[in-house]
Structure formats: C-alpha cells, structure tokens
Write a protein that holds these residues in place. Sequence first.
Motif, PDB file in Angstrom:
ATOM      1  N   ASN A  88       0.811  -1.199   0.000  1.00 52.76           N
ATOM      2  CA  ASN A  88       0.000   0.000   0.000  1.00 52.76           C
ATOM      3  C   ASN A  88       0.844   1.248   0.000  1.00 52.76           C
ATOM      4  N   MET A  89       1.885   1.210   0.788  1.00 51.04           N
ATOM      5  CA  MET A  89       2.748   2.381   0.838  1.00 51.04           C
ATOM      6  C   MET A  89       3.346   2.648  -0.520  1.00 51.04           C
ATOM      7  N   ARG A 139       0.783   4.051  -2.709  1.00 51.70           N
ATOM      8  CA  ARG A 139       0.486   5.424  -2.358  1.00 51.70           C
ATOM      9  C   ARG A 139       1.547   6.340  -2.888  1.00 51.70           C
ATOM     10  N   TYR A 170       1.224  -1.399  13.241  1.00 50.73           N
ATOM     11  CA  TYR A 170       1.646  -0.489  12.191  1.00 50.73           C
ATOM     12  C   TYR A 170       0.926   0.817  12.244  1.00 50.73           C
ATOM     13  N   THR A 171       0.315   1.069  13.306  1.00 50.16           N
ATOM     14  CA  THR A 171      -0.457   2.303  13.304  1.00 50.16           C
ATOM     15  C   THR A 171       0.352   3.565  13.199  1.00 50.16           C
ATOM     16  N   ARG A 221       5.766  14.160   3.308  1.00 49.78           N
ATOM     17  CA  ARG A 221       4.315  14.245   3.423  1.00 49.78           C
ATOM     18  C   ARG A 221       3.796  13.168   4.342  1.00 49.78           C
ATOM     19  N   SER A 277       1.752  13.527   7.943  1.00 55.74           N
ATOM     20  CA  SER A 277       0.389  13.077   8.193  1.00 55.74           C
ATOM     21  C   SER A 277       0.330  11.990   9.227  1.00 55.74           C
TER      22      SER A 277
END
Lengths: 824, 194
Positions: free
Chosen positions: A590-591, A594, A772-773, A817, A821
């Motif tokens: 996913n990373m 992204r 992994y939060t 970024r 976030s």
Amino acid sequence: MPCFVIGASCPAVFHFSQRFTTVVPESCMLILLGLVLGGVVLIANKKQLYQLEPSLFFLFLLPTIVGDAGYFMPARLFFDNLGAILTYAVVGTLWNAFCTGFSLYAAKLLGFIDEHVQAEMLDFLLFGALISAVDPVAVLAVFEEVHVNETLFIIVFGESLVNDAVTVVLYKVYISFVEVGAENVQTADYFKGVASFLIVSIGGTMVGLIFAVILGFITRFTKKVRIIEPLLVFLMVYLAYLTAELFSLSAILSMTFCGIGANKYVEANISQKSRTTVKYTMKTLASIAETIIFIFLGISAVDKSKWAWDTGLVSCTLVFILIFRAVGVVGQTWVLNRFRLVPLEKIDQVVMSYGGLRGAVAFALVVLLDGEQVKAKDYFVATTIVVVFFTVMFQGLTIKPLVKWLKVPRATNRKPTINEEIHERAFDHILTAVEDIAGLQGYHHWRDKWEQFDKNYLSKLLLRKSVYRKSELWEAYQKINIRDAISVIDQGGNVLTSARLSLPSMASRASFPEVTNVTNYLRENGSGVCLDLQVIDNIPGAKVEEDMETHHVLAGNLYKPRRRYQSHYSRHFMPLGEQERQDREVFQRNMRSRMETFKSTRYKRHKKERSLKKVRRISHRNNRRDSLSLCSDPVVVPVETEDKAEHSDPEKDEDVGITFIARKAETPKQRPKSGCQIPLLPPPPPAPPSPPPAPSSPTSEDSHLPWKGSLGSPPPCVSLEATKIIPVDLQQAWNQSISSLESISSPPAPAEPIHPRVSALSRLGGPRPASYTPPGSAAGSTFSIGPQVSQGSFLFPDKKKEEEEEEEDVEGEWLRRCSRSCLP
Amino acid sequence: MGSSSSSRNKIPNAQELMRQTGFSSAHLLRLHDRFESLDRDNRGYLSPDDFEALGGLAMNPIGGRIIEAFFSSGQDTVDFSSFVRILAHFRPTDRNRNKEGTQQELPSSRTRKLKFAFQLYDLDRDGKISREELLQVLRAMLGLQVTEEQLQSIAERAIQEADLDKDDAISFDEFKKSLEKMDIDTKMSVSFLK
C-alpha cells in the motif's frame, strides 16, 4: 436387526419412482411403512414387540443425525444468521412452550379437555415444553426435499438445533417441579431454572468447542496413521455428545459446535480418502438412523396399550401449536428485521412457521416421562404421536406445493464462479474499509478480528503445517479447475485440447457429479441425510469463500500443483508473527502504491504504458505456459496430492523462496542478533529454468523495486543488510526442489524468484513494534531497503534504472508528506 | 443524540443530501461527527492523508483504491457532501421504496453499488476492466506466495468466465451479469447504526 435391513433398503426402494418421491417426502413414506409394520407385528403377536426406546434414541439415533448435521453445517452462513437463529431458538421456543402450556391449562379449565386427563398446570407446562421444540430430524427430512433458499433453511435448521438447550432445561426443570409437587416450588427455583438454562447452553457449547479443538489437534498428527482418521472424527464427535450428556448439559449443542468448530481444521488435515470416508459414512449412518426413527414412530403409534386418546386435548394442542408458532414467528421477525440487512419477507415467515415441525425428539421425551408422576402420560403420548404425524406427514406433504405456490426463492445448486469468489472477497475488503472510514464497529470488524485470531493461533495449533499456509483463493481456483477437467473428461473430451478453450460454463457445471473434495456443504441445499450420489457430490465450495482472507497473507507453502512447495520460512525462522508479516506485506504494498499515486500523474501514466507493454510480453509467455499447465494440472492433481503431501511434508520446507533472489551474496549471516540482520544467501544456481526475468516484472505498482538510496537516514533499527529471504539452512532444500523441478516433464516453471514484492520483505529481522499504526515510522523504514537494493545485481537492472531517476525526487517529498500526516 | 436544529445547521444542504442519498438526519449527524473527527486540521475537507492515517486501511489490500474512490476526478479534497455520497452507496437497499421512480437513483441501489465496485477495478475509467487491471486487483488481494503464473491463470479464468463479447475485458454489463446471482445487497451493505 431387521430394522437395519429395512432402513438400508428403504431409500433405495422409494427412489425407484421419481415422480412419487417428488410429491411425497421420504419421511411420510417411512412413517406409513412403520405403521404397516407395526400393524403386522401387532396382529402377529397381539402385542407390540418393538418400541422406540428413548435410550436407544438418545444414545444412538439422535447423535448420528445431529453429528452429521453439525459437521457439515455451513459455518459462515450459520454465523451470519446467528442473531436470528438465537432469537427464534430461545425466545421462540420459550414463547411457544409457555403459551401452549398455559392455553392447554386454560382449555382444561374451560372444559374442552376431558376430565380423564389428570393434569395440572405444571403437567401442561411440561407438555408444552416438550411439544413446542422444532425438531432437527423432521426439519432435515422435509426441507431436504423442498430446497428453499439457504438463508431460510439455515435459520429454521439452526433454530431446531439450538433450541435443544431450551428444551432440555425446560424439560428437566419441569420434571423436577413435578416430582417435587406444585405446591413446593419456590421462587428461587425459577431463578435456578433460568440459571441452569445459561449453564446448560453455554456449557454444552464449551464442551463441544473443547472437543473440536482436541479433534483438530489430533488430526494434525495423524499423517502416519491415515487409516484411523475417520474413526477419530466419529469418536470425538460422539464423545462430545456423550460428555455433555453426562454432565446434563445440552448434548445437541455440544455436538453441533464440535462439528462446526472441527470441520474446518479436520477437513484440511485429513487425507482425501479419509474425507470421503467420513462423508459417506456419516451420511449413511444418518440416513439409516432417520429411517429407523420414522419407522419406529410408525410402529409405536400402533401400540394401543401405550396411549390413550382424548379428542379435546389432541385438537387443542394441534391448534395451539400452529397458532402460537405463527404468531411467534411473525413477532420475532418484525423485531429482527430492524436489525437485519436483508429483511425476512412475508413468504419467509410463512415458510418458517409452517416449517416448524415436531418430530421424534418430542416423542422420545414424552415416552420418557414417568407415568407415576405424570398421570396424564398416556394422553400426552397419544397427542404427541398425532402432532408428530401431523407435522411430518401433512405439513411435510404440503410444504412443497406451498413453497411453489408462494414462489419462495429456491436454493441454487451451484458453486460460486471464480468471478464471484474474487469479487466477494473484494467486497469484504471494501466493506471493512468503509466501516473503518465511517467509524463503525460493524459485523465485518468482528469477523476480521475472529479471522485474525484464527490465523494467528488456532490455525497454527490445529492445522497441519503443510496445510495452513495455502492461499485459499488459489485452492478455490484449483477446485474449479478440477471440476472443469472432470466434466470435460466426462463429456469425452480431450483434456489437452479443450482445457484452454471452452471450459464448461458455470451453469452446466452444477449438474456434473464430482468426486472431488471435501469441504462440501450439503446443508446449503438442505439435503441432509439423502444418499443420493448426485446430491452428495455437488460441492458448493462455500467453505472456500469463508476462508479467503487475503489480507492475512499466508506465508508460503502454496500448493502449486505437482511442482514444488514454496515457503518463506520454516517455523523456527519466523521471528515475527504471521499477522505481522502479512500486515507488513500489505502495508508495504500500500505504501508503495500510495507513493506512486503521489507521484505526478504523468509519471504514472508513462510508467504504466511501459509496464503494460512488458505485461503483454510476459503474459504471452505465461499464456503459453499456462495452457499446458492448465491441462496437466487438473488431471494430475487428485492423484498427486497425496504423494506430494507426503514427501514434501515436514516443512523442512523447500523454501523455494519466492523471492527476488537476485542478490549477490554477502556472507550468510545468521539470523537476527541485533534483530536487524538478515541472512544472506548466494543467489540460486542459474538453474531457474527458462525465462528468469520473465514473469517477474508485473505491472506498474510492483515494477518498481524499492527505493534506492538517496533518502534520509533510515531509522536505526532497520537492517542495513540486503534483503535476503531464504534462510541459510533451507537453501539446500531449495536446491533440491529446483532439481526436482527440472526433472518434472511439465513445462518449465519459473522457480519463482519472481516476486519483487517479496523483496520488500526486508525487514525480517526486527523485533519491531508489532503494530503499524504509526505508518510514518514504517514508511520510513521501508525506504531503508533502498541502499541495499543498489548493492545487488538485479534481474532487471535496465528497468530499474529508468524508474530510479523518476523516483528519486519524488520520494523525498513523499516521505515528508507521509511523516507529516502520520505523526499523530 | 437528539438532532437539534442548530446542529443540523452545521451541515450544509442537509435536506438535499438526505433526499439524494437516503440517509436519515440521525445518520447524517453521525457521519458529520465522523467527518470532523477525521478532519484533524479542521479544514472542512478531507485529503488523502486523513484517510491514510486510519491504521485499518493500511492493512487493507485494496485500501488504496477505496481511498482513491473518494477523490473523484483528480481532486484531492473531499468535502462532506461527497463523503456522504460515497458512503451512501453502502446503505442497505431499500426494497420497498418506490416513489416517483427515485429508487433507481439512490446510491444504494444495486446497480449503483455495482457501479461503485466496478470503478474500483477500472482504474483508467475506460468502462472496462482489462486483464491488467484485474491482475492488479488480484495481486493486491492474493498475497505474496501466489506466483505470477498462478495469478495469470486466475485472471485468465475470470475473464473467460465473464467476458461475453470476447474483447478480453470485462465491461460493466458483463460485470453485472457475472454477479447477478450474488446477493449484492448483503455483500455491499453496512448498517449505519445510530
């Protein structure tokens, strides 16, 4: 005993006339036959020799049927509708019991019921309790002919199983009240009654689950003694029943949950032959038991010495149970519909109330009554017989036309297509995501949690190692392939030529009998104890659906047919939990994606075009290879599975690392000391046949290998070594498997150094924070692979280079970024 | 959780939204609260990082796509009404509503749900799911141990099954048809409990 012979031959005889059986359910015929037989015996002997002994019934006949039902119960469907099932079972049965009891008492007071019936309030309540329970045997017998849709079936059937707890408790409580005498009952006793209900039901379930765990655990080790596997299954399930019975807990619940719980693990662990044996034996036994039950019901009915007739009682009972069932169903449905996603329609409600059949359980319970304590026993027996006959025969006969008339949506006897499986899984993910976004703790959340727990602990404990690492979607796909192949062969086609082309469409597939796997859910069709081969072999594959949890990626031992086993790690070398690794993989992917989206769109499009070209090239090669493999696959699988399982077994893991082992070796270091090192391995011998680079450059997202260097200093705990994945000691096995690979005459398959994604699995070594939060830190650490990557010699140096330039400038920005976030 | 008129005023176009999406005012309020809690900087709109901060989404194989689905047509902000509109796709289908033919237009109708799912697959918005797009989804969902070859066969198989006009891609109608037996209402519905 003659009953066995009769029991065995009856179904065969009945099904001679197809038309006949479509109209008249088997159970009716059996009862009629019983009546005839009973008459014969009576005439011959002037008294009844055979009776339905409650002990025989409860010890042998009922467990067989319930065990079969529980074992083959579609678990996901069951749990999806658990709320409805519990409501109907508990609330509904209580409602029925009390209302019937009170109304009968009122009827007696009002004089409808004759004076001969010496029963008080408590007696009537007792009778109400035992007559109000929906009977699993009858439901199975009738619904299997009817084939309503699966939701409806599972609700009624589930209710019939679960209400056993209520019935048992009520029965015992009232019996004890009756023995004590109505006057002596104190309020405390009522509370004890309620408490005992909880104990009985929950205790029964616990016992069942314990046995399920034991059974799963044992079957994990039965590799060398395959022959006793079926025996084990039967024994443990039966033991669950007996144990619960021993402690006066709900035996039916125990057995049901034992079956449901164990099914998943046992089916995975035992051999194909054992599965078949278990399935057929259970069905046979259950069928025989059902036949015997109904015949004995018929026989017992004829024995006049055991019962006494009272018109008032009988008619009142009949009327009341019908009315109260209908009212109860409607009321509960109204409440339930406020909570259900898919409401239960009026038609469903009609079928449900009409399908509340009473059966042999009620009969056995009433016969069990003590004639001294309950003076009206004979009347009750007669009434029960009439009620059971009425429901099974009359309602059984008419339910089919009723269903047709009401146009109840019928069960579709089909297996899910691969499209459906994929999309269903996708929808699951979507829904989970939506729930996350909308902040709901919906059902999927809990199911996910359960599945995580299952994967982390239960499956490890209970599943054979070689089994629990398979990807379920692949298995599903395999099954579909096998089905196709078999049907093609059946049609007389040539597998080689036609495999690639027109595989039979899903619609027609359903009609082909299969001899394949396991894990079938006959219950989906409502066809329980029917020995019809067609029915037995139609495997819906619902189990596969339920298990597909692709966001809990299982490492390794993919059952790549007759090629090799691939596993990342042996058990000893798995420092982190499965869940963590899976999370990490998904997370990294996913990373990466992204990051890609973050890049300006023009890069993306550009890259996409390039990779599209590559994909086309690759898919060409793959297609060719696939056509051959598809042919050889299906045919070979059934035979080879067994052997393959054998010799690749002890997960001495031919760790054919699915990896991008494109690295030059550094000195193979041992596993993490600082927790940050990763063992290296010399790259695999150039053996990896044929197109080594071939299928490894997938599409856009995966094409770009992890980030290269120039990023900020990676967080300290990250490995600075390369991204080797195959632990040292497994390289041996890997080499072996490569050579065995080559010896197989099938088309050369890439030895799977093909997953660039896996290369991202660099961070093996860390005792890293489990969760992994804080994506920020993880993201940061992923980048650390970068420097290492550049050291190695990639398989696609050219490609990589192109990407490199583009990515460099953007990455830093993205990093910033992300960290911004992800800070909270 | 009373819906006082003052709090409803916080939500612009509440009536309009309710009408278009079928949410009740209680639902809307709840969603608005959620929107505000996601919107950490209180900007009045959401951006991708707000979504990405949700841990659960990072673990979701197709989380990225779903996030993208919120940002339509190249924008990178989501305001409340778009947020609600997308979520409205997941309302349970009202089977009984049939007034003035608005049934079809509700986002939660079966067709709209399917359309939403379709758009998750069809990244380039050309109205078809090509083989590559299907591969991407499969790859995301299938995990690392599935080889490229297997993926290809699965994708091949899937396309074969669904592709009726043999153009090697799945159009929306083919998609719909291949799923016609599936109970989309259950599979794509979340109950937004109050």
